[in-house]
Write an enzyme that holds these catalytic residues in place. Structure first.
Site, PDB file in Angstrom:
ATOM      1  N   SER A  30      61.709 -14.709  93.077  1.00 34.20           N
ATOM      2  CA  SER A  30      63.093 -14.145  93.308  1.00 34.20           C
ATOM      3  C   SER A  30      63.151 -12.732  92.506  1.00 34.20           C
ATOM      4  CB  SER A  30      64.306 -14.914  93.502  1.00 34.20           C
ATOM      5  OG  SER A  30      65.282 -14.263  93.683  1.00 34.20           O
ATOM      6  N   LYS A  44      60.569 -12.890  97.147  1.00 31.61           N
ATOM      7  CA  LYS A  44      62.046 -12.757  97.822  1.00 31.61           C
ATOM      8  C   LYS A  44      62.655 -11.585  97.157  1.00 31.61           C
ATOM      9  CE  LYS A  44      66.175 -15.298  96.865  1.00 31.61           C
ATOM     10  NZ  LYS A  44      66.931 -16.371  96.838  1.00 31.61           N
ATOM     11  N   LYS A  63      66.104  -9.509  96.634  1.00 35.02           N
ATOM     12  CA  LYS A  63      67.576  -9.072  96.670  1.00 35.02           C
ATOM     13  C   LYS A  63      67.890  -7.850  97.289  1.00 35.02           C
ATOM     14  CE  LYS A  63      68.907 -12.994  94.313  1.00 35.02           C
ATOM     15  NZ  LYS A  63      69.583 -14.074  94.805  1.00 35.02           N
ATOM     16  N   ASP A  90      67.670 -11.828 100.265  1.00 35.50           N
ATOM     17  CA  ASP A  90      68.592 -12.619 100.125  1.00 35.50           C
ATOM     18  C   ASP A  90      69.821 -11.388  99.545  1.00 35.50           C
ATOM     19  OD1 ASP A  90      70.659 -14.278  99.273  1.00 35.50           O
ATOM     20  OD2 ASP A  90      69.361 -15.100  97.600  1.00 35.50           O
ATOM     21  N   GLU A 147      68.583 -14.427 103.770  1.00 35.94           N
ATOM     22  CA  GLU A 147      69.265 -15.356 103.404  1.00 35.94           C
ATOM     23  C   GLU A 147      70.652 -14.918 102.934  1.00 35.94           C
ATOM     24  OE1 GLU A 147      67.427 -16.969  99.806  1.00 35.94           O
ATOM     25  OE2 GLU A 147      69.283 -17.733  98.900  1.00 35.94           O
ATOM     26  N   ASP A 178      72.559 -20.293 102.038  1.00 36.39           N
ATOM     27  CA  ASP A 178      72.714 -20.601 100.473  1.00 36.39           C
ATOM     28  C   ASP A 178      74.089 -20.910 100.040  1.00 36.39           C
ATOM     29  OD1 ASP A 178      72.670 -20.910  97.757  1.00 36.39           O
ATOM     30  OD2 ASP A 178      71.472 -19.192  97.167  1.00 36.39           O
ATOM     31  N   LYS A 193      69.939 -26.448  96.767  1.00 35.11           N
ATOM     32  CA  LYS A 193      70.349 -26.295  95.445  1.00 35.11           C
ATOM     33  C   LYS A 193      71.192 -27.566  95.361  1.00 35.11           C
ATOM     34  CE  LYS A 193      70.167 -21.274  94.911  1.00 35.11           C
ATOM     35  NZ  LYS A 193      71.018 -19.933  94.707  1.00 35.11           N
ATOM     36  N   GLY A 219      66.854 -21.541  93.463  1.00 33.19           N
ATOM     37  CA  GLY A 219      67.070 -21.684  92.022  1.00 33.19           C
ATOM     38  C   GLY A 219      68.181 -20.885  91.460  1.00 33.19           C
TER      39      GLY A 219
HETATM   40  O1  OSB Z   1      71.005 -16.537  95.415  1.00 35.39           O
HETATM   41  O2  OSB Z   1      69.451 -17.811  95.186  1.00 35.39           O
HETATM   42  C1  OSB Z   1      70.104 -17.213  94.688  1.00 35.39           C
HETATM   43  C2  OSB Z   1      69.894 -16.740  90.788  1.00 35.39           C
HETATM   44  C3  OSB Z   1      71.235 -16.829  90.574  1.00 35.39           C
HETATM   45  C4  OSB Z   1      72.166 -17.116  91.435  1.00 35.39           C
HETATM   46  C5  OSB Z   1      71.854 -16.912  92.965  1.00 35.39           C
HETATM   47  C6  OSB Z   1      70.481 -16.866  93.421  1.00 35.39           C
HETATM   48  C7  OSB Z   1      69.514 -16.720  92.398  1.00 35.39           C
HETATM   49  C8  OSB Z   1      68.096 -16.485  92.586  1.00 35.39           C
HETATM   50  C9  OSB Z   1      67.039 -17.042  91.498  1.00 35.39           C
HETATM   51  O3  OSB Z   1      67.698 -16.089  93.556  1.00 35.39           O
HETATM   52  C10 OSB Z   1      65.869 -17.865  92.013  1.00 35.39           C
HETATM   53  C11 OSB Z   1      65.388 -18.478  90.744  1.00 35.39           C
HETATM   54  O4  OSB Z   1      65.724 -19.304  90.120  1.00 35.39           O
HETATM   55  O5  OSB Z   1      64.179 -18.341  90.636  1.00 35.39           O
HETATM   56 MG    MG Z   2      70.562 -17.193  97.431  1.00 35.40          MG
END
Ligand code: OSB
Ligand code: MG
Length: 368
Positions: free
Chosen positions: A135, A161, A163, A188, A213, A238, A262, A290
């Site tokens: 990510s 992925k 953001k 995401d 996402e 999510d 999660k 994660g």
């Molecule tokens: O939206 O998936 C998310 C980390 C903190 C809060 C929200 C998210 C995330 C990540 C991290 O995308 C993914 C990872 O732990 O590798």
């Molecule tokens: Mg997410």
């Protein structure tokens, strides 16, 4: 027997590189570790509530409060040791999923250790290696984003992925796709958009993404359903999915076609498995998200991701993608191109390093 000691440690660890989502940029992570002991055997869990209530309403401090005042007394007073019994009893308290899950995870690790089994065996997992993805946060420039993506691909990750947020969406996808036309790619938004932005979101259909996402706010299943009807790319939820019931509603309403699972967000492994089994029965693939966990939470996630419906690559990366010095031994590494082998020792199968945890500790409390 019964749990005779519970320790909670609030820790803070710096990231190797800042992580920026649509709601904030962070340079470090504050979270808690939970250790439950029965006789000489101890299980470990991680509570993923963050310093600020941005991703969810919980924070590291509210989770501390809920664990200390309600969940720990429940475990000790009722002599709970089976994770299913704990999950049922803890359900009388509303919300606070991350606090609940932190303790439940520790009880699962303990149970597996007592049985001498790796957690994935206890869960009925069907694979010994999981698909690892990365990510990538928002960067200062598109060039830096493309550079980072290239670096992760060089390390062997197969799925990326990125953001997104308003102003960092179509251009970010175009920049990554121009350099890497064929990689499995997804985005995401962490809830940064409104229905008024739907033309921008529909424009993402042009980039051959695995999924989009959480474009809208967590509570907004309805607008997600409207958007999904107008997009070819699958939507993935999510933040919206905080329980079995919201997962079922989202799939029945057509708010998404994929679910990011999660354990912390849904309140534990028992709820995770209910959601997983429902998705499996309804042809909705899932994957493991994660929360930038340290190795303890990430090892738990590796075991969860062995369940059969974890079809898409996961947000599960090697220790060094997150932290200089992870809190476990050995570190989690890629085992092959885009894969991580699931630990095979008892329980989570990695060892928490208590001296490193003590160095990262902000506060620790022990309950008997
Ligand atoms: O939206 O998936 C998310 C980390 C903190 C809060 C929200 C998210 C995330 C990540 C991290 O995308 C993914 C990872 O732990 O590798
Ligand atoms: Mg997410």
């Amino acid at each position: 027997m019964a749990i005779d000691r519970i320790e909670i440690d609030l820790v803070k660890l710096p990231y190797v590189h800042f992580f920026e989502t649509s709601f904030s940029r962070s340079y470090d992570r504050t979270f808690s570790l939970i250790k439950v002991c029965e006789g000489g055997v101890c299980g470990w869990g991680e509570c993923v509530a963050e310093e600020a209530p941005l991703y969810s309403g919980e924070t590291a401090e509210t989770a501390w409060h809920i664990m200390k005042e309600f969940l720990v007394p429940l475990v000790l007073r009722k002599g709970l040791v089976e994770p299913e019994d704990y999950a049922r009893e803890a359900a009388v308290f509303r919300g606070n999923q991350m606090a609940k899950a932190g303790i439940e995870l520790a009880l699962w690790d303990l149970k597996a250790k007592k049985a001498g089994l790796p957690l994935h065996k206890l869960y009925g997992g069907v694979r010994t290696e999981i698909k690892a993805g990365v990510s990538c946060g928002i960067e200062d420039s598109l060039a830096e984003l493309v550079d980072r993506v290239g670096g992760y691909l060089d390390e062997g990750y197969k799925r990326i992925k990125i953001k997104i947020k308003p102003g960092w969406d179509v251009a970010a996808c175009a920049a990554v796709r121009e350099k890497f036309p064929d990689i499995p790619l997804q985005v995401d938004a962490n809830g940064a958009y409104k229905l008024e932005d739907k033309e921008t979101l529909k424009a993402l259909d042009a980039f051959n993404l695995l999924m989009v996402e959480q474009p809208f706010a967590p509570y907004d299943l309805w607008d997600h359903a409207k958007l999904q009807r107008e997009m070819t790319t699958p939507l993935c939820l999510d933040e919206s999915v905080e329980s079995f019931d919201t997962a079922r509603a989202a799939l029945e309403m057509g708010s998404c076609r994929v679910i990011n699972i999660k354990v912390g967000r849904v309140g534990g492994v028992v709820e995770t498995r209910r959601i997983h089994d429902y998705c499996l029965a309804h042809d909705a693939p899932v994957w493991c998200g994660g929360m930038l966990e340290c190795g303890i939470g990430r090892a738990h996630n590796l075991h969860i991701a062995t369940l059969p419906d974890f079809i898409y690559p996961n947000d599960l990366s090697a220790s060094r993608r997150y932290y200089q010095e992870d809190l476990i031994d050995p570190f989690i590494e890629l085992s092959g191109p885009g894969t991580i082998r699931v630990p095979d020792g008892p329980g989570i199968g990695v060892n928490p390093v208590e001296s490193r945890i003590a160095r990262a500790s902000l506060r620790k409390e022990s309950f008997k």
